[in-house]
Scaffold this motif. Structure first.
Motif, PDB file in Angstrom:
ATOM      1  N   ASN A  28       4.017   7.729   7.093  1.00  0.00           N
ATOM      2  CA  ASN A  28       3.546   7.245   5.787  1.00  0.00           C
ATOM      3  C   ASN A  28       2.554   8.196   5.124  1.00  0.00           C
ATOM      4  O   ASN A  28       1.586   7.766   4.492  1.00  0.00           O
ATOM      5  N   PHE A  29       2.797   9.490   5.314  1.00  0.00           N
ATOM      6  CA  PHE A  29       2.046  10.523   4.586  1.00  0.00           C
ATOM      7  C   PHE A  29       2.994  11.086   3.528  1.00  0.00           C
ATOM      8  O   PHE A  29       4.163  11.329   3.816  1.00  0.00           O
ATOM      9  N   SER A  30       2.495  11.323   2.322  1.00  0.00           N
ATOM     10  CA  SER A  30       3.346  11.949   1.305  1.00  0.00           C
ATOM     11  C   SER A  30       3.617  13.399   1.709  1.00  0.00           C
ATOM     12  O   SER A  30       2.846  14.012   2.452  1.00  0.00           O
ATOM     13  N   PRO A  60      -0.789   4.408   6.550  1.00  0.00           N
ATOM     14  CA  PRO A  60      -0.701   5.790   7.035  1.00  0.00           C
ATOM     15  C   PRO A  60      -1.202   5.871   8.487  1.00  0.00           C
ATOM     16  O   PRO A  60      -2.212   5.247   8.838  1.00  0.00           O
ATOM     17  N   HIS A 101      -7.149  -0.478   3.601  1.00  0.00           N
ATOM     18  CA  HIS A 101      -6.748   0.875   3.180  1.00  0.00           C
ATOM     19  C   HIS A 101      -7.272   1.957   4.125  1.00  0.00           C
ATOM     20  O   HIS A 101      -7.888   2.926   3.700  1.00  0.00           O
ATOM     21  N   VAL A 140       0.726  15.722   1.038  1.00  0.00           N
ATOM     22  CA  VAL A 140      -0.361  15.761   2.009  1.00  0.00           C
ATOM     23  C   VAL A 140       0.061  16.627   3.211  1.00  0.00           C
ATOM     24  O   VAL A 140      -0.721  17.447   3.705  1.00  0.00           O
ATOM     25  N   MET A 177       0.861  -1.212   0.000  1.00  0.00           N
ATOM     26  CA  MET A 177       0.000   0.000   0.000  1.00  0.00           C
ATOM     27  C   MET A 177       0.883   1.243   0.000  1.00  0.00           C
ATOM     28  O   MET A 177       1.848   1.327   0.746  1.00  0.00           O
ATOM     29  N   PRO A 178       0.568   2.222  -0.876  1.00  0.00           N
ATOM     30  CA  PRO A 178       1.415   3.418  -0.962  1.00  0.00           C
ATOM     31  C   PRO A 178       1.156   4.360   0.220  1.00  0.00           C
ATOM     32  O   PRO A 178       0.234   4.150   0.999  1.00  0.00           O
ATOM     33  N   LYS A 179       1.977   5.385   0.310  1.00  0.00           N
ATOM     34  CA  LYS A 179       1.749   6.434   1.293  1.00  0.00           C
ATOM     35  C   LYS A 179       0.416   7.127   1.056  1.00  0.00           C
ATOM     36  O   LYS A 179      -0.129   7.070  -0.046  1.00  0.00           O
ATOM     37  N   LEU A 180      -0.047   7.837   2.092  1.00  0.00           N
ATOM     38  CA  LEU A 180      -1.261   8.624   1.907  1.00  0.00           C
ATOM     39  C   LEU A 180      -0.953   9.765   0.949  1.00  0.00           C
ATOM     40  O   LEU A 180      -0.022  10.537   1.163  1.00  0.00           O
ATOM     41  N   THR A 181      -1.728   9.854  -0.109  1.00  0.00           N
ATOM     42  CA  THR A 181      -1.480  10.889  -1.125  1.00  0.00           C
ATOM     43  C   THR A 181      -2.660  11.864  -1.160  1.00  0.00           C
ATOM     44  O   THR A 181      -3.710  11.611  -0.557  1.00  0.00           O
ATOM     45  N   HIS A 218       3.382   0.128   5.525  1.00  0.00           N
ATOM     46  CA  HIS A 218       3.168   1.414   4.857  1.00  0.00           C
ATOM     47  C   HIS A 218       1.815   2.014   5.200  1.00  0.00           C
ATOM     48  O   HIS A 218       1.355   2.927   4.532  1.00  0.00           O
TER      49      HIS A 218
END
Lengths: 476, 476
Positions: free
Chosen positions: B311-313, B285, B249, B316, A1-5, B283
């Motif tokens: 795990n926040f971009s 968030p 998620h 964000v 799962m990617p970072k929060l975008t 990963h």
């Protein structure tokens, strides 16, 4: 799962804009860090944050009012009264003891509207200022005026088509709060040619436009003294505005945080909307905002302020109480700052002389700096600047040549943004482009504060940059 | 034109509920005023606000940590270093000088995320606590944890069908923030029979229910140690919860404001979600909230806290920065409180002995009061109470007879509300009915704090009231 975008974030967050602490301020912070490197290649030695009315920040260093800080120190550590009694004036000790009796510890939550005793002192201040009664139970202490403005904007939005009349130019807190709370701004234009005056006809035109677009106007924001304009309203205009709000069922949101920043107090005094509404015996709902961050107090970092509701039903006040209770209470240090602002030392009290000297100095230097800056800006080619009678800012208009417009377009900026970036990069002075406040199509401005102490050196840098700009791009 | 009435106010304001400062707290305030009248006819001499975790309030009087207050006093009026040097320990003076160099005046706005130096000290605290890196640029200082929670709830609501998983019982800040920002709570139930434990299956059941109703789950709120339950999560459960959030998620919102309120630290230690997420190299968030209002600090009135984004971009984080910049900055006095909480005096420093004594006393008395209160509540007929290992509260369940249910219905109250009103009216003790936090259908509770110093007298009043209630209504 990617970072929060960012696509996972509320769309309202994307719409909010707040240029006062936006791109330029972030760039200024980066320059400030870079200046710490011994071999930086920046063409200046310090960054001057003229983007924000923050009197006590480093480099501006407006001194705090000693009385406030002495009271606050005793509230933090009351044992000082016994341990170091000789260093505190008698009236400071008395005030701290009185506040301690009413508040208890500054480490405890207070009533969510603020300590009742401090709300009473605010009501007394309003009564003495205006000559009309004020009800402490309809006063809310807040974490700066901003927190109150955001709450009231939120309160008045009853549907996605709810709108609030906003002056252009405006302080961007208003459009930011509207974007966050999903309301619509209804812009009305101030008249630069008449010293940024407010006219009923301009507001009526905006109302008509709103009705055409199916927007339901709920309130009218008036910033008096103006931000960024510095204009001070006369009582006759205020009366007309009250009648306009009566007729159109609008709540007045009176942002009066600069009520004590008056550079020509005798010819252009401040009159509160509370006084005008009371004098007219109007039933128009009014919220008046005040703050300890401006005026001679300049206590931005304490986060203190208040709003007073006039012609609000008790039920609405109860709803507002419920909303503020969720975040428990405004900071106690801000509340203490409010008490000191509305109850300064009186003639005959031990702290009075120092307080008088400190506040007179701040008033005089701000007035003189504002006048000097306006004069020198007005003497520059292609610059015209209303000589502001109030608040902390000037909002000069700069004429932009075709060549400058094209250069700006090439770098994907508005011309005023390009001007502000150039000024920051070449001189270290951070200002806010007019587009951050709103301006008429095809006009370009910037806002700068009048807080910088070394005014000659400061304006010298502005002038040098402007001449360089004119050499490069010419004047329209 | 009439006064502004409630139909003109945002419908979300009507939906918000916050029982901690609701009807009972308002009634308690009114009693407190009435007690000032010499011939009041109330059957008690003082009101005890057990409705809210406010350690330093009058009547509870948990003493503040001297170190924090001494530093804060010097920051308010730095001249004290010269004027009264003998009254301040050396490490206090050093800390104040260091903070002054970094902050400048406490009357200036800071960076909107908080003073960079203080965010660095928070990151160091987190690293030492968890053994994993922390990035100060992804930390936000806040005006108490509440301000951060409200911001993040707002951030995660992307449509009217966005939902957030909320434990039942919960701290009502969560449902209040959801109502204000137009998101939906997705309740999941804690297991009272297992010491208010959190189970993955209960959350999975709630998720299934949400999907059936077309609600899109965005985040999971975990309060650890629990409020109102006091339960402390074990690491194994936390790992399962992280995996559940990965799979679904979900952003984890970890409310960890009671991380230092542990009554059985050796057998039931606190583990942060940051540590678990880092250890698992997940990963997912995560936002972790902390506060100076609880723990041994108890500095509610300063309004200080922080949240850390994991795990926040960066984008964000930039959006969140923009949102907090609109209200400029958290209170500087709260930020100073955060610095003192995460960097207390160390062994060998002049303030250490006093700090150790003060904090040990607070920990010990809270643990002993909690145990005593749980024991005595459990010995009452029709009362069962989990002996809370953490936080500041107990959440006893009271069995309600048919007669009591009917009596409550007759006065238009829930039985737990009637119980709480009776308790307040007869003893002056203000608690919050379980319905303010959520509870299973047909069960009734109330929350009370374990902060009252005179525990024998206090519990004596509770017992007397309860026996009187049982005499009147019987036990189920």
């Amino acid at each position: 799962m990617p970072k929060l975008t960012t696509h996972a974030v509320n769309p309202t967050f994307h719409k909010v804009e707040y240029a006062v602490r936006g791109e330029l301020a972030i760039k200024a912070d980066a320059f400030r860090e870079k200046l710490k490197e011994p071999d930086h290649d920046l063409p200046f030695d310090n960054v001057i944050s003229s983007n924000i009315g923050n009197p006590q920040q480093k480099g501006l260093d407006q001194p705090p009012i000693t009385f406030t800080r002495q009271v606050a120190a005793l509230m933090e550590w009351p044992a000082l009264i016994e341990l170091a009694p000789q260093v505190f004036p008698r009236d400071v000790i008395e005030r701290a003891k009185e506040l301690s009796r009413e508040i208890g510890s500054v480490g405890a939550y207070s009533h969510s509207q603020g300590v009742p005793f401090i709300r009473q002192s605010v009501a007394k201040f309003i009564e003495e200022r205006d000559g009309f009664p004020s009800d402490p139970s309809h006063i809310f202490l807040t974490a700066g005026a901003s927190a109150g403005v955001s709450l009231l904007i939120n309160a008045l939005i009853t549907s996605p088509k709810s709108g609030i009349l906003i002056p252009i130019p405006q302080y961007p807190l208003y459009t930011a709060s509207l974007a966050q709370h999903q309301g619509l701004p209804i812009p009305y234009y101030l008249d630069e040619s008449k010293g940024w005056s407010t006219s009923v006809s301009s507001i009526e035109a905006a109302l008509e436009e709103a009705h055409k677009e199916g927007i339901a106007p709920k309130g009218l924001v008036i910033i008096n003294p103006g931000n960024p304009t510095g204009a001070v309203l006369d009582e006759e205009t205020q009366e007309k505005l009250v009648h306009l709000c009566e007729k159109n069922h609008l709540v007045i949101l009176a942002d009066e945080v600069y009520q004590d920043n008056l550079h020509r107090r005798d010819s252009l005094p401040f009159t509160s909307f509370k006084k005008v509404v009371s004098k007219l015996q109007s039933h128009v709902p009014l919220v008046s905002f005040h703050s300890i961050s401006k005026g001679v107090s300049g206590e931005c970092g304490r986060r203190g302020g208040y709003f007073e509701c006039t012609n609000f039903s008790d039920d609405v006040v109860a709803l507002l109480y419920k909303m503020v209770s969720v975040t428990l209470c405004p900071p106690l240090t801000g509340q203490i700052g409010v008490n000191c602002m509305v109850r300064p030392p009186k003639l005959g009290e031990e702290s009075y002389e120092l307080w008088k000297k400190e506040t007179d100095t701040i008033h005089a230097s701000l007035a003189s700096r504002t006048q000097t800056m306006a004069e020198r800006l007005n003497s520059l080619p292609g610059v015209s600047c209303v000589d502001s009678p109030g608040a902390l800012y000037l909002f000069p208009q700069i004429s932009i040549s075709k060549k400058a417009r094209e250069a700006a377009q090439a770098v994907g900026q508005h011309p005023d943004e390009m001007y502000a970036h150039g000024l920051l990069e070449e001189t270290g002075i951070c200002v806010v482009p007019g587009s951050g406040f709103g301006q008429k199509e095809g006009e370009w401005h910037y806002r700068l504060t009048c807080l910088c102490p070394g005014v000659d050196d400061y304006v010298g840098k502005l002038e040098k940059f402007h001449h360089r700009w004119v050499d490069q791009y010419g004047v329209e």
